[in-house]
Write an enzyme that holds these catalytic residues in place. Structure first.
Site, PDB file in Angstrom:
ATOM      1  N   LYS A 182       0.849  -1.193   0.000  1.00  0.00           N
ATOM      2  CA  LYS A 182       0.000   0.000   0.000  1.00  0.00           C
ATOM      3  C   LYS A 182       0.889   1.249   0.000  1.00  0.00           C
ATOM      4  O   LYS A 182       1.482   1.610   1.020  1.00  0.00           O
ATOM      5  CB  LYS A 182      -0.906   0.048   1.221  1.00  0.00           C
ATOM      6  N   GLY A 234       7.021   5.758   7.642  1.00  0.00           N
ATOM      7  CA  GLY A 234       6.166   6.940   7.612  1.00  0.00           C
ATOM      8  C   GLY A 234       6.373   7.729   8.886  1.00  0.00           C
ATOM      9  O   GLY A 234       7.423   7.637   9.527  1.00  0.00           O
ATOM     10  N   SER A 235       5.357   8.486   9.268  1.00  0.00           N
ATOM     11  CA  SER A 235       5.506   9.365  10.425  1.00  0.00           C
ATOM     12  C   SER A 235       5.451   8.562  11.727  1.00  0.00           C
ATOM     13  O   SER A 235       4.879   7.467  11.786  1.00  0.00           O
ATOM     14  CB  SER A 235       4.391  10.405  10.413  1.00  0.00           C
ATOM     15  N   VAL A 238       1.708   7.869  12.932  1.00  0.00           N
ATOM     16  CA  VAL A 238       1.017   6.753  12.254  1.00  0.00           C
ATOM     17  C   VAL A 238       1.705   5.433  12.610  1.00  0.00           C
ATOM     18  O   VAL A 238       1.037   4.413  12.829  1.00  0.00           O
ATOM     19  CB  VAL A 238       0.952   6.977  10.721  1.00  0.00           C
ATOM     20  N   GLY A 239       3.033   5.465  12.723  1.00  0.00           N
ATOM     21  CA  GLY A 239       3.761   4.244  13.097  1.00  0.00           C
ATOM     22  C   GLY A 239       3.301   3.700  14.440  1.00  0.00           C
ATOM     23  O   GLY A 239       3.162   2.487  14.623  1.00  0.00           O
ATOM     24  N   GLN A 337       1.417  20.200   3.441  1.00  0.00           N
ATOM     25  CA  GLN A 337       2.820  20.197   3.861  1.00  0.00           C
ATOM     26  C   GLN A 337       3.398  21.615   3.769  1.00  0.00           C
ATOM     27  O   GLN A 337       4.153  22.052   4.640  1.00  0.00           O
ATOM     28  CB  GLN A 337       3.630  19.219   3.001  1.00  0.00           C
ATOM     29  N   GLU A 391       9.981  17.422  13.761  1.00  0.00           N
ATOM     30  CA  GLU A 391      10.264  17.193  12.338  1.00  0.00           C
ATOM     31  C   GLU A 391       9.387  18.122  11.501  1.00  0.00           C
ATOM     32  O   GLU A 391       8.164  18.070  11.589  1.00  0.00           O
ATOM     33  CB  GLU A 391       9.966  15.728  11.981  1.00  0.00           C
TER      34      GLU A 391
HETATM   35  P1  NAD Z   1       2.477   9.011   6.929  1.00  0.00           P
HETATM   36  O1  NAD Z   1       2.759   8.428   8.249  1.00  0.00           O
HETATM   37  O2  NAD Z   1       1.447  10.056   6.813  1.00  0.00           O
HETATM   38  O3  NAD Z   1       2.027   7.839   5.906  1.00  0.00           O
HETATM   39  C1  NAD Z   1       2.811   6.691   5.677  1.00  0.00           C
HETATM   40  C2  NAD Z   1       1.926   5.597   5.109  1.00  0.00           C
HETATM   41  O4  NAD Z   1       1.012   5.154   6.116  1.00  0.00           O
HETATM   42  C3  NAD Z   1       1.068   6.021   3.933  1.00  0.00           C
HETATM   43  O5  NAD Z   1       1.027   4.971   2.982  1.00  0.00           O
HETATM   44  C4  NAD Z   1      -0.280   6.251   4.578  1.00  0.00           C
HETATM   45  O6  NAD Z   1      -1.357   6.143   3.677  1.00  0.00           O
HETATM   46  C5  NAD Z   1      -0.305   5.129   5.589  1.00  0.00           C
HETATM   47  N1  NAD Z   1      -1.248   5.278   6.698  1.00  0.00           N
HETATM   48  C6  NAD Z   1      -1.846   6.408   7.161  1.00  0.00           C
HETATM   49  N2  NAD Z   1      -2.631   6.125   8.229  1.00  0.00           N
HETATM   50  C7  NAD Z   1      -2.509   4.787   8.441  1.00  0.00           C
HETATM   51  C8  NAD Z   1      -3.056   3.894   9.404  1.00  0.00           C
HETATM   52  N3  NAD Z   1      -3.894   4.313  10.375  1.00  0.00           N
HETATM   53  N4  NAD Z   1      -2.722   2.591   9.337  1.00  0.00           N
HETATM   54  C9  NAD Z   1      -1.855   2.145   8.390  1.00  0.00           C
HETATM   55  N5  NAD Z   1      -1.311   2.952   7.452  1.00  0.00           N
HETATM   56  C10 NAD Z   1      -1.637   4.252   7.470  1.00  0.00           C
HETATM   57  O7  NAD Z   1       3.892   9.498   6.335  1.00  0.00           O
HETATM   58  P2  NAD Z   1       4.200  10.307   4.997  1.00  0.00           P
HETATM   59  O8  NAD Z   1       3.703  11.703   5.134  1.00  0.00           O
HETATM   60  O9  NAD Z   1       3.766   9.506   3.805  1.00  0.00           O
HETATM   61  O10 NAD Z   1       5.798  10.297   5.014  1.00  0.00           O
HETATM   62  C11 NAD Z   1       6.580  11.221   5.721  1.00  0.00           C
HETATM   63  C12 NAD Z   1       7.091  10.612   7.019  1.00  0.00           C
HETATM   64  O11 NAD Z   1       7.809   9.418   6.717  1.00  0.00           O
HETATM   65  C13 NAD Z   1       8.087  11.496   7.739  1.00  0.00           C
HETATM   66  O12 NAD Z   1       7.809  11.477   9.118  1.00  0.00           O
HETATM   67  C14 NAD Z   1       9.429  10.832   7.463  1.00  0.00           C
HETATM   68  O13 NAD Z   1      10.428  11.082   8.416  1.00  0.00           O
HETATM   69  C15 NAD Z   1       9.040   9.405   7.430  1.00  0.00           C
HETATM   70  N6  NAD Z   1      10.039   8.627   6.716  1.00  0.00           N
HETATM   71  C16 NAD Z   1      10.850   7.811   7.465  1.00  0.00           C
HETATM   72  C17 NAD Z   1      11.852   7.068   6.841  1.00  0.00           C
HETATM   73  C18 NAD Z   1      12.751   6.167   7.632  1.00  0.00           C
HETATM   74  O14 NAD Z   1      13.342   5.256   7.061  1.00  0.00           O
HETATM   75  N7  NAD Z   1      12.914   6.357   8.939  1.00  0.00           N
HETATM   76  C19 NAD Z   1      12.006   7.154   5.455  1.00  0.00           C
HETATM   77  C20 NAD Z   1      11.168   8.012   4.728  1.00  0.00           C
HETATM   78  C21 NAD Z   1      10.173   8.720   5.384  1.00  0.00           C
END
Ligand code: NAD
Length: 503
Positions: A182, A234-235, A238-239, A337, A391
């Site tokens: 996804k 991701g963030s 959400v993580g 953003q 961040e």
């Molecule tokens: P995000 O957390 O908004 O989304 C990430 C993914 O999670 C997307 O596919 C989104 O649709 C999905 N998502 C959203 N809600 C969810 C839920 N409740 N359950 C499961 N999945 C869900 O992040 P973003 O805005 O796409 O990316 C930016 C963030 O990613 C920044 O915080 C950045 O630091 C982080 N990031 C981290 C790394 C790393 O390796 N540490 C690498 C790249 C980006």
């Protein structure tokens, strides 16, 4: 559904059980260029849990055959996929720049990273080494082997739309798992391009499935009983939700999350080299990298000199549409953003930091159709300020003064995240002390906080990650489980720890 990856503004399906299909509810969403909102990239499936369910079932069904395909044979498909990515690199990079804004050179780098990772993991088809050890009993053989887990979810962000999926999907496949992918809703075309490569390389049906859509799809991917591994980037917020959702099912959860990375510049540093690094680390990908150098801690003896050189160079950066080869900094990914960036610029000023460069949205002429912001530098930043702690994920760098290496390390570690850090110094003792004492997953000497290569582990500590690593052979640990095997060929009952052995 179109099978060409290059259809301009076409409609793209989900990929479930080897077919490109519309979402069951027939809902779609548009994807537009963040540099030019008039530019429609394509129309994608707004999937629901029904689609995610179908994809998980397909992956579950395919697993029983795929896990038995010898790993070197699985790897042959990955080698073919890497070759196809090489052939399609330029088109994939252009699609990526259009859909998420990073400048073309960086988009090529993103595709290259997927190529590198695919070749690397294909090589693992003939390795995945286990251990063979002497047994404590006679006529007994002892070894450990990696085994796949089953269905893996890959939930990815928009900022590395090919590299990050490759970090998850390639190791998952070579280990013998099946995948439901996804991508972020902001970068579905790169995901389609990536999955099309795998389809064309000959991945059997059901082994890789793509479902585009939002959080409800992601929630099912973290909770469905058939899913054994959830790999999320991701963030942090959400993580955390993904982690909580996956916990009751005892899934293996691999999280890569936010960062607030730091460059430390000592008084003996080569200042021009440090300025080059801070520009690339801070404003590359418009600051939208998890490893972005959003904090720079500078020794007081060279602070003024550094600031003067850094702001001159930041002001000279060319901002614009990333398809223009002259442009160095593209747009923010979205209106929200950009709004976040502008809010942080306000916060920084309210907190008392000095706004030294940039600070404004760019919306003259054609830029009005995109989400552009000036490269922005704050000086006199106190490490406790929000702009030094949170961040921002935009082209904003906070410069902090320090008196010593110890203080720089304390400031560097004084955030909730722990992804990447770097030091500029010519003193090897300082370099090694910082290397040891910065509590991050990645560290650089005389280079910025970005620039990871695929064959070493990638990931962070504290609120950045939960202990797992992507890339390198470390990624195999996410996508496989150890099985220890004992073969007793003595023909009698032998009891470990109990039966005495004759010498
Ligand atoms: P995000 O957390 O908004 O989304 C990430 C993914 O999670 C997307 O596919 C989104 O649709 C999905 N998502 C959203 N809600 C969810 C839920 N409740 N359950 C499961 N999945 C869900 O992040 P973003 O805005 O796409 O990316 C930016 C963030 O990613 C920044 O915080 C950045 O630091 C982080 N990031 C981290 C790394 C790393 O390796 N540490 C690498 C790249 C980006």
């Amino acid at each position: 559904m179109p099978h060409s990856v290059h259809t301009a503004a076409g409609t793209f399906g989900n990929f479930i059980d080897g077919e490109w299909v519309p979402s069951r509810a027939g809902k779609v969403f548009e994807n537009r260029n963040p540099a030019d909102q008039d530019d429609l990239i394509g129309v994608f499936q707004q999937s629901s849990v029904d689609d995610a369910q179908a994809a998980i079932e397909a992956a579950r069904g395919a697993y029983e055959r795929w896990r038995l395909v010898p790993a070197p044979k699985r790897a042959e498909i990955l080698f073919r996929a890497a070759g196809l990515l090489v052939e399609r690199k330029e088109q994939c990079a252009r699609d990526m720049t259009r859909e998420m804004g990073k400048v073309l050179e960086e988009a090529r780098g993103d595709v290259q990273e997927a190529i590198d990772m695919t070749f690397f993991m294909a090589g693992e088809g003939r390795r995945q080494y286990g251990q063979t050890v002497p047994s404590e009993l006679r006529d007994k053989f002892a070894m450990s082997v990696r085994q796949p887990l089953g269905v893996c979810s890959a939930i990815t962000p928009w900022n590395f739309p090919m590299a990050i999926p490759s970090w998850k999907i390639m190791p998952a496949l070579v280990c013998g798992n099946t995948v439901v992918f996804k991508p972020a809703t902001l970068t579905p075309l790169s995901a389609v391009n990536f999955v099309k490569v795998l389809e064309d390389a000959g991945v059997p049906k059901g082994v890789v499935n793509l479902v585009t859509g939002g959080p409800d799809v992601g929630t099912l991917l973290a909770t469905h009983e058939a899913v054994r591994v959830v790999s999320f980037t991701g963030s942090t917020s959400v993580g955390r939700t993904v982690n909580q959702n996956a916990a009751p099912g005892f899934k293996k959860v691999h999280l890569e999350m936010g960062g607030k990375n730091v460059v430390i510049i000592m008084d003996d540093a080569l200042l021009d080299l440090a300025v080059d690094g801070c520009l690339w680390g801070g404003f590359g990908t418009t600051g939208q990298r998890c490893t972005a150098a959003s904090r720079v801690v500078v020794h007081e003896k060279v602070y003024d000199d550094f600031i003067e050189r850094f702001i001159a160079r930041a002001r000279a950066l060319r901002v614009g549409n990333g398809l223009d080869e002259q442009v160095q900094v593209g747009p923010s990914i979205s209106a929200s953003q950009l709004e976040t960036v502008m809010q942080y610029v306000e916060v920084g000023q309210t907190e008392g930091a000095s706004l030294l460069a940039g600070g404004h949205r760019l919306d003259a002429g054609p830029m009005a159709k995109g989400f552009f912001h000036e490269p922005t530098v704050f000086g006199d930043v106190d490490p406790r300020m929000r702009i030094a702690q949170e961040e921002i994920f935009g082209p904003v760098v906070s410069v902090i003064r320090c008196r010593s290496l110890d203080q720089a390390i304390e400031i560097g570690n004084g955030v909730q995240y722990g992804l990447s850090a770097s030091i500029y110094t010519r003193d090897i003792n300082r370099a090694f002390a910082a290397m040891r004492d910065m509590y991050t997953g990645i560290f650089y000497v005389n280079a910025p906080t970005i620039g990871a290569e695929v064959h070493l582990p990638f990931g962070g500590t504290k609120a950045t990650g939960n202990g797992h690593r992507e890339a390198g052979t470390a990624a195999l640990d996410v996508f496989s489980e150890w099985k220890s095997i004992y073969v007793d060929f003595s023909g009698r009952l032998q009891r470990a720890q109990i039966d005495a052995q004759e010498l």
